[in-house]
Design an enzyme around this catalytic site. Structure first.
Site, PDB file in Angstrom:
ATOM      1  N   ILE A 161       1.017  -0.770   0.002  1.00 18.96           N
ATOM      2  CA  ILE A 161      -0.360   0.167   0.307  1.00 18.96           C
ATOM      3  C   ILE A 161       1.086   1.224   0.085  1.00 18.96           C
ATOM      4  O   ILE A 161       0.839   1.847  -0.723  1.00 18.96           O
ATOM      5  CB  ILE A 161      -0.904  -0.149   1.527  1.00 18.96           C
ATOM      6  CG1 ILE A 161      -2.130  -1.213   0.803  1.00 18.96           C
ATOM      7  CG2 ILE A 161      -2.028   1.083   1.823  1.00 18.96           C
ATOM      8  CD1 ILE A 161      -2.408  -1.395   2.403  1.00 18.96           C
ATOM      9  N   CYS A 162       1.252   1.489   1.381  1.00 22.35           N
ATOM     10  CA  CYS A 162       2.419   2.867   1.229  1.00 22.35           C
ATOM     11  C   CYS A 162       3.765   2.483   0.435  1.00 22.35           C
ATOM     12  O   CYS A 162       4.368   4.006  -0.085  1.00 22.35           O
ATOM     13  CB  CYS A 162       2.240   3.000   3.067  1.00 22.35           C
ATOM     14  SG  CYS A 162       1.404   2.070   3.945  1.00 22.35           S
ATOM     15  N   VAL A 163       4.079   1.447   0.308  1.00 21.27           N
ATOM     16  CA  VAL A 163       5.035   2.042  -0.982  1.00 21.27           C
ATOM     17  C   VAL A 163       4.426   2.124  -2.232  1.00 21.27           C
ATOM     18  O   VAL A 163       5.173   2.715  -3.318  1.00 21.27           O
ATOM     19  CB  VAL A 163       6.211   0.251  -0.386  1.00 21.27           C
ATOM     20  CG1 VAL A 163       7.100   0.089  -1.470  1.00 21.27           C
ATOM     21  CG2 VAL A 163       6.152   0.561   0.972  1.00 21.27           C
TER      22      VAL A 163
END
Length: 212
Positions: free
Chosen positions: A117-119
């Site tokens: 998600i965040c990467v």
């Protein structure tokens, strides 16, 4: 036609630390806690060692995600911290996008929590915008190995390069002779067993000096 080898360049890279937050890190299960902490600290030291621009960002830190871990801000005290009020993809935040553009760098070294998600989301957005993206796999954590592998496949298929923090350090350094002590100190402190190698090297050097 073979693909060109796009190697990391100290003059053209920016480090992005995305959502290494005290709440989110508790969800990391594909690395042991101490291993993950050691890896992330190693990468932060690499960014500091090469004096590369770094950008830190958090998502909804007033909620359960929590603040960014102090080990990163302690190592990179001058790096801007973009506190996103809610955007999940960091590249949906105008301040973050502008901070990346302001560096003028085209190579992006990215790590974060959670990997898929965040990467993955900002990595895919950066690829779409023409950046060369290098995902630091052992400084990005998630729920399980199978979710990590799916994220890696998705990013690699889009053109992201996957490598660990030690490979980032070595590709930037190019040649041990540039600085054995400084470069070796990072490996000594953050790679299991390397402290023994550095001790052997130091002792051999002292013995040689004593014999002269």
């Amino acid at each position: 036609m073979p693909l060109a080898y796009k190697r990391l360049d100290t003059e053209n890279c920016v480090f992005l630390f995305v959502d290494h937050q005290s709440g989110l890190i508790q969800l990391v299960r594909d690395f042991e806690p101490h291993e993950f902490k050691t890896n992330v600290q190693g990468l932060a030291r690499v960014a500091n060692y090469y004096k590369a621009p770094s950008i830190l960002t958090t998502s909804f830190e007033t909620g359960p995600n929590g603040p960014i871990v102090k080990e990163i801000t302690d190592t990179l005290p001058d790096a801007p911290l973009i506190r996103r009020p809610g955007q999940i993809n960091a590249m949906d935040n105008e301040d973050f996008v502008n901070a990346v553009k302001k560096t003028g760098k085209k190579q992006v070294v990215i790590s974060g929590v959670l990997t898929e998600i965040c990467v993955a989301f900002p990595a895919l957005s950066l690829i779409e915008q023409g950046y060369d993206v290098f995902v630091v796999t052992d400084c990005s954590g998630t729920f399980a190995e199978h979710t990590r592998e799916a994220a890696h496949k998705r990013m690699a298929a889009a053109g992201c390069q996957l490598l660990n923090w030690a490979a980032v350090a070595a590709e930037l350094h190019r040649d041990w002779r540039r600085d054995i002590a400084g470069f070796g100190a990072i490996w000594r402190d953050h790679i299991p067993g390397y402290w023994c190698l550095m001790q052997s090297y130091d002792m051999a050097g002292k013995a040689q000096q004593g014999g002269q």
